[in-house]
Scaffold this active site. Structure first.
Site, PDB file in Angstrom:
ATOM      1  N   ASP A  62     -15.071  58.731 -29.270  1.00 45.88           N
ATOM      2  CA  ASP A  62     -16.152  57.756 -29.226  1.00 45.88           C
ATOM      3  C   ASP A  62     -16.140  57.014 -27.887  1.00 45.88           C
ATOM      4  OD1 ASP A  62     -18.275  56.358 -30.180  1.00 45.88           O
ATOM      5  OD2 ASP A  62     -17.217  55.375 -31.834  1.00 45.88           O
ATOM      6  N   ASP A  63     -17.130  57.256 -27.055  1.00 52.45           N
ATOM      7  CA  ASP A  63     -17.206  56.614 -25.730  1.00 52.45           C
ATOM      8  C   ASP A  63     -16.051  57.011 -24.807  1.00 52.45           C
ATOM      9  OD1 ASP A  63     -19.329  55.249 -26.832  1.00 52.45           O
ATOM     10  OD2 ASP A  63     -18.418  53.256 -26.738  1.00 52.45           O
TER      11      ASP A  63
ATOM     12  N   ARG B 256     -24.807  62.020 -31.333  1.00 52.92           N
ATOM     13  CA  ARG B 256     -24.231  62.745 -32.472  1.00 52.92           C
ATOM     14  C   ARG B 256     -25.287  63.589 -33.176  1.00 52.92           C
ATOM     15  NH1 ARG B 256     -18.967  60.193 -33.498  1.00 52.92           N
ATOM     16  NH2 ARG B 256     -18.765  59.008 -31.576  1.00 52.92           N
TER      17      ARG B 256
ATOM     18  N   LYS C  70     -16.169  58.811 -37.850  1.00 52.20           N
ATOM     19  CA  LYS C  70     -17.453  58.135 -37.667  1.00 52.20           C
ATOM     20  C   LYS C  70     -18.616  59.120 -37.818  1.00 52.20           C
ATOM     21  CE  LYS C  70     -19.760  55.343 -34.135  1.00 52.20           C
ATOM     22  NZ  LYS C  70     -19.513  54.527 -32.951  1.00 52.20           N
TER      23      LYS C  70
ATOM     24  N   ARG D  76     -22.313  54.132 -20.403  1.00 51.22           N
ATOM     25  CA  ARG D  76     -23.069  54.326 -21.643  1.00 51.22           C
ATOM     26  C   ARG D  76     -24.443  53.662 -21.578  1.00 51.22           C
ATOM     27  NH1 ARG D  76     -20.372  51.565 -26.674  1.00 51.22           N
ATOM     28  NH2 ARG D  76     -21.344  49.787 -25.667  1.00 51.22           N
TER      29      ARG D  76
ATOM     30  N   HIS E 110     -13.541  53.549 -28.569  1.00 52.81           N
ATOM     31  CA  HIS E 110     -14.706  52.652 -28.540  1.00 52.81           C
ATOM     32  C   HIS E 110     -14.250  51.207 -28.336  1.00 52.81           C
ATOM     33  CE1 HIS E 110     -18.376  50.639 -29.991  1.00 52.81           C
ATOM     34  NE2 HIS E 110     -19.002  51.803 -29.872  1.00 52.81           N
TER      35      HIS E 110
ATOM     36  N   HIS F   6     -22.329  58.113 -38.528  1.00 59.12           N
ATOM     37  CA  HIS F   6     -23.335  57.442 -37.704  1.00 59.12           C
ATOM     38  C   HIS F   6     -24.638  58.212 -37.523  1.00 59.12           C
ATOM     39  CE1 HIS F   6     -23.503  54.195 -34.320  1.00 59.12           C
ATOM     40  NE2 HIS F   6     -24.003  53.783 -35.463  1.00 59.12           N
TER      41      HIS F   6
ATOM     42  N   ASP G 118     -19.188  61.468 -27.125  1.00 61.25           N
ATOM     43  CA  ASP G 118     -20.632  61.341 -27.377  1.00 61.25           C
ATOM     44  C   ASP G 118     -21.430  60.837 -26.177  1.00 61.25           C
ATOM     45  OD1 ASP G 118     -19.425  58.852 -27.583  1.00 61.25           O
ATOM     46  OD2 ASP G 118     -20.527  58.217 -29.362  1.00 61.25           O
ATOM     47  N   ASN G 119     -20.807  59.978 -25.352  1.00 60.57           N
ATOM     48  CA  ASN G 119     -21.544  59.414 -24.200  1.00 60.57           C
ATOM     49  C   ASN G 119     -20.550  58.831 -23.209  1.00 60.57           C
ATOM     50  OD1 ASN G 119     -22.422  57.289 -26.797  1.00 60.57           O
ATOM     51  ND2 ASN G 119     -20.985  56.605 -25.235  1.00 60.57           N
TER      52      ASN G 119
END
Ligand SMILES: *[C@@H]1O[C@H](CO)[C@@H](O)[C@H](O)[C@H]1NC(C)=O
Ligand SMILES: *[C@@H]1O[C@H](CO)[C@@H](O)[C@H](O)[C@H]1NC(C)=O
Ligand SMILES: *[C@@H]1O[C@H](CO)[C@@H](O)[C@H](O)[C@H]1NC(C)=O
Ligand SMILES: *[C@@H]1O[C@H](CO)[C@@H](O)[C@H](O)[C@H]1NC(C)=O
Length: 511
Positions: free
Chosen positions: A32-33, A75, A124, A291, A190, A126, A282-283
């Site tokens: 995540d991130d 996602r 996660k 981000r 994250h 989401h 994801d980013n």
């Protein structure tokens, strides 16, 4: 006991499937991130031995991009192969943002389920709606604490064990070797300051055993000093940002140890030799210019693919341009599941514009293009952008370029951004590579030569020497937008009339 079980499993496998006939499985790990804070990408400070080991058994992609720099939209593209403007997940899924993919989307978990692949998600999720993203086994923020299923690596390890054990049990009772797809979506690394500040700005204290922090039994926290960290070009080199990065590194170490545990479970359960493992994020990292941006710092992603069947290029790096839009085509290819004919919004058949990455595991391909499409992050952050990267050039189209670039709540409260705001307000040096004003107000078209200008600071869009490149990229971008049914394809100077024959009608609004 374990030895006996493993022997029994091995014998069973031999009985059930001859050489080369065993079911193929897939494990998709999304952080995540996460960015390039790993030895795999030559960051020698942060310790990530497990990612490094995975890279040694796979191919590392140096030009992997997400098409959208926001959690739920990204996602949704990973799990559908369709850009956010085509699958409908325009922004974040949770709370007031409430974005969802269209009901008719044929997602990866749906197609795999229909093809008798057992599907599981840990961590996660989401994305929604539930019917579009069904999983047979699901431990996510929807039915538990995201800290537990996404950051407590002991808990994650036990859930992976449960999934794999159930799979073996099902095999034994059903007598068939059914493939599985397991999606482990870590919440690390994250930020945390916006939701659980008591654990530190990256939740780097969660489970470290200190008073009030609880303990994650499998985690050996790694600490870094602000002096040690490597400050990327797009982050201000300030004490505040350095402390922020040091906290992020600690959380990356937890992610890495978690990945080590997950991979060990896979091997212990005897699936190590028939499971494709993919790792990405994801980013971009949650810092200014990262981000929520389609700049390189917002969309470049780590990507490792490890296939037990493709050992030719183990340990190598690839320069091919690959996209998170390629994840679904890759996994469909791995499971030999065809993409079905159906239509979504405009009546024409949906097709995937990404591709299977499996050929890149055998020899270096000549892929040089990646597209981007972002509409929102939070519901209030409407700032549509489209982009194409081709070879050394990147073109960005900022559709609503007259409004200031929006800032998300999570970044806003971060020590790095607060420091940047205060320095800007006080008129003291920011140590940043641009001003806040430049960051907020962008040109409609931005084009950069990423070889001579990797920080993307010199806009070539209005430079007459680059007219031909600009026109070529614009044409390529528009073609992709039409092909993927982009409702924004005519914006901002025309209206898309999409009944009958879709067409752009001019607005004469002086843009
Ligand atoms: C890391 O650096 C080495 C030596 O410069 C280079 O060969 C390798 O490709 C780099 N790895 C990545 C992922 O960029
Ligand atoms: C979450 O859902 C799964 C079904 O996929 C169920 O087995 C599990 O008990 C649920 N967990 C919680 C905490 O409710
Ligand atoms: C992490 O999970 C394990 C196993 O469920 C549990 O024993 C431990 O207390 C959890 N740690 C935290 C910090 O919640
Ligand atoms: C996996 O396959 C390789 C090569 O085919 C073999 O050397 C290795 O022993 C296998 N590992 C397991 C755990 O079966």
């Amino acid at each position: 006991m374990t030895v006996f079980l493993q022997l029994e499993t091995a014998v069973l496998l031999l009985l059930l499937c001859g050489v080369g006939e065993c079911a193929r499985h897939a494990l998709l790990i999304i952080a995540d991130d996460a960015g390039f804070e790993t030895e795999v990408y030559n960051n020698t400070v942060v310790r990530t031995p497990h990612l490094k080991a995975l890279a040694g058994r796979g191919v590392v992609f140096r030009n992997a991009f997400t098409s959208v720099s926001s959690c739920s939209p990204s996602r949704s593209t990973i799990l559908t192969g369709l850009p956010q403007h085509q699958n409908g997940m325009y922004g974040l899924h949770q709370g007031v943002h409430h974005f969802n993919s269209f009901d008719g989307v044929q997602s990866l978990p749906l197609l795999l389920k229909q093809s008798n692949v057992r599907t599981g998600i840990i961590g996660k999720k989401h994305v929604g709606p539930g019917a579009v993203f069904p999983f047979d086994f699901a431990y996510t923020e929807e039915n538990g604490s995201v800290l537990q299923v996404g950051r407590n690596i002991t808990r994650i390890k036990l859930l992976v064990r449960k999934f794999l054990q159930e799979h073996r049990q099902e095999e034994r009772s059903g007598g068939e070797t059914r493939p599985f797809f397991l999606y482990v979506a870590f919440h690390d690394p994250h930020r945390c300051g916006h939701s659980q500040p008591q654990y530190g700005s990256f939740c780097e204290k969660f489970g470290n055993g200190e008073s009030g922090m609880g303990r994650i039994p499998d985690w050996k926290p790694q600490h870094y000093t602000p002096e040690q960290v490597k400050v990327p070009y797009f982050i201000p080199d300030t004490p505040a940002a350095r402390a922020d990065l040091a906290a992020q590194y600690t959380t990356v170490s937890r992610l890495d140890q978690g990945i080590g545990l997950v991979l060990q479970e896979l091997r212990d359960a005897g699936f190590g030799n028939d499971t494709l493992v993919m790792y990405s994020s994801d980013n971009g990292i949650p810092f200014p210019n990262g981000r929520t941006n389609l700049y390189d710092s917002g969309v470049a992603e780590p990507m490792i693919i490890s296939s037990p069947e493709h050992r030719e290029r183990w340990g190598q790096t690839s320069d091919a341009y690959v996209s998170l839009l390629d994840v679904t085509p890759t996994l469909l290819d791995w499971f030999s599941v065809p993409y079905p004919p159906y239509s979504l919004t405009r009546g024409s058949l949906v097709h995937l514009t990404g591709r299977s990455l499996l050929p890149a595991l055998s020899s270096e391909p000549v892929w040089d293009t990646a597209f981007g499409s972002q509409s929102l992050h939070e519901a209030t952050m409407y700032y549509p952008m489209r982009s194409v990267r081709r070879g050394r050039y990147v073109l960005l189209h900022n559709l609503n370029y007259r409004s200031p670039f929006p800032i998300d709540q999570d970044l806003y409260v971060s020590p790095t951004f607060q420091d940047l705001l205060q320095r800007t307000q006080a008129g003291t040096p920011t140590h940043w590579f641009k001003t806040l004003r430049q960051y907020y107000y962008r040109e409609r078209w931005e084009m950069f030569d990423t070889h001579s200008d990797p920080a993307e600071q010199t806009n070539l869009a209005s430079d007459p020497r680059y007219t031909a490149v600009l026109e070529l990229l614009k044409e390529q971008l528009l073609k992709w937008q039409w092909e993927t049914e982009d409702p924004w394809v005519c914006a901002p100077d025309a209206v898309l009339e999409d009944k009958m024959e879709p067409k752009c009608r001019p607005l004469y609004n002086e843009l």
